[in-house]
Design an enzyme around this catalytic site. Sequence first.
Site, PDB file in Angstrom:
ATOM      1  CE1 TYR A 232      -4.373  -1.445   0.535  1.00 53.50           C
ATOM      2  CE2 TYR A 232      -2.956  -3.211   1.327  1.00 53.50           C
ATOM      3  CZ  TYR A 232      -4.190  -2.765   0.871  1.00 53.50           C
ATOM      4  OH  TYR A 232      -5.228  -3.646   0.746  1.00 53.50           O
ATOM      5  CG  HIS A 414     -14.549  -1.011   4.956  1.00 56.26           C
ATOM      6  ND1 HIS A 414     -13.372  -1.214   4.263  1.00 56.26           N
ATOM      7  CD2 HIS A 414     -14.204  -0.906   6.257  1.00 56.26           C
ATOM      8  CE1 HIS A 414     -12.364  -1.219   5.120  1.00 56.26           C
ATOM      9  NE2 HIS A 414     -12.841  -1.045   6.338  1.00 56.26           N
TER      10      HIS A 414
END
Length: 620
Positions: A232, A414
């Site tokens: 990331y 999510h």
Amino acid sequence: RMQSSRSKPCSCPSLKLREVASMYFTLVAAFLVILVVALQGSAPRQSDFPYKVPLDPQGLLELSWNVSYPEQAVNFQLLIKELHFGLLFGMSDRGEFENADLAVLWSDGHNSYFGDAWSDAKGQLHMDSQQDYQLLGARRAPEGLYLLFRRAFSTCDPKDYLIEDGTVHLIYGILEKPVHSLQAINVSALHGGLQRVQLLKPNISVPQLPRDMQTMEITAPDVVIPSQETTYWCYMAELPEGFPKHHIIMYEPVVTAGNEALVHHMEVFQCAADFDSFPHYNGPCDSKMKPERLNYCRHVLAAWAMGAQAFYYPEEAGLAFGGPGSSRYLRLEIHYHNPLVFKGRRDSSGIRLYYTATLRPYDAGIMELGLVYTPVMAIPPGEDSFILTGYCTDKCTQLALPSAGIRIFASQLHTHLAGRKVVTVLARHGRERQVVNADSHYSPHFQEIRMLKEVVSVFPGDELITTCTYNTEDRSRATVGGFGILEEMCVNYVHYYPQTQLELCKSAVDPGYLHRYFNLVNRFNDEEVCMCPQVSVPQQFYSIPWNTFNRDVLKSLYGFAPISVHCNKSSAVRFPGQWEKQPLPSITERLREPSPRCPPSPGAQPAAPVPLHLGQLRRD
């Protein structure tokens, strides 16, 4: 890097959605017929298959597709750039090769065949008695072999995968040796993998874009992708000093050529306006060198995942950024998926924002639905499908929403790693009315903002109920709610207009009732378990012996106990009112499960493969 440019005015004629759809599907049908008869070495036009993803990390298999809602079918085009002795392509619940629904191309070294197959729980392949992957054509071109086939959403064949809204796990396997029959294919020995996509894209007409539209690119500054499977990457950008309020009206991905198989998903976050400045940063998001303050850049402006197209706001709304009360600082986050561990690959991918100074009638807003981030909501270990539900109650919407209501046009679901399904349902007067968004094959590794097929209107007094299903079969202790990746969340970020003060509408079980549960567990337990008030809630959950009784009582508790409701303004302050020990919403009427529409039977088709004349296949 950030680049701005003024775009050319769009003078496209505005066609009605129905006319466009009718013309589009007529053209596609005609195109496919022509293609099967006479492709003759030329590549199909890209516009006929608007959605595209690389299936494998090297980009040797490229899938394109279109969706025919009138015919309830998906048309696939698979470009195989290096053909060995065939391949498997298909769908399964979570990307496994067992219990999968497959289209198979194979060769015995002399002749080639195409057929619809399925794999059993051991991975053994069987020819399907009902051939539902329909071959439309196969032709060689300079760039490889194009294979065209179609599949109905629902076939009413118990061996077939039901194609639904939400995430689909696509699988592929490459045959590197000739095989004499379908049954001779050894799935475990295949070079293969999976790719997640949303196959059933909404059929939405593109809004007309304004003449004064400008663009801004927020992209990584030529970074070297780390040579590891998952990274990331965080990069800080900032808007110009004194940048006035604008409306973002669309955005799209900017992916560096050659990196299409590595850039998995990207998000642009706006930082909190509470801080005057944020430090510059360009590096891994999990690095110890990352400044702590970057954790305050959490307001999503744009989110893209592999296979997604451009995202459009409705013509009457835009997402505000810039101006007073809005931070100039933005954080770009890119998830690189590099399973082949390429070294030295450079990347300048990111997101291109399209924005206008001519403000639209409404500011769009983002509201959080679901469960509060708290350890009082927990999942026992060893569960295959444990359900938790969060409520946005009628009392909150009555107080916080305008009398004309709001319109939800997009949604981002999510959870963390244990999430398997997520659904939000709108209820009115105790009756479920409409699904806002649902994903029955949800993956925490594939999260994107999805435009809804139809706008959902929510009025004061309505309830929004978000339910998450979790799997903790691989865990030995309880999983509690929280921010950590091994803790859990259940959230639906809904995008709506007009923006209101309501930013968060969630719930959690009443802590007092949970304490009673811990006391009950202690009373019925042989071994001494400390359920003392001074011990934290996670520690109390971790010390529970998870027998059937303790699991069932926890499920029951979550199904009847009062809730603590968070009906919050943007400032994280609750709207005035009594929000503790609120009764669970009473639902008297559930939505019916939609029954699959079976395509008309073309008559009994023998379970036999289709011979293909591709010439002799060989190892490249």
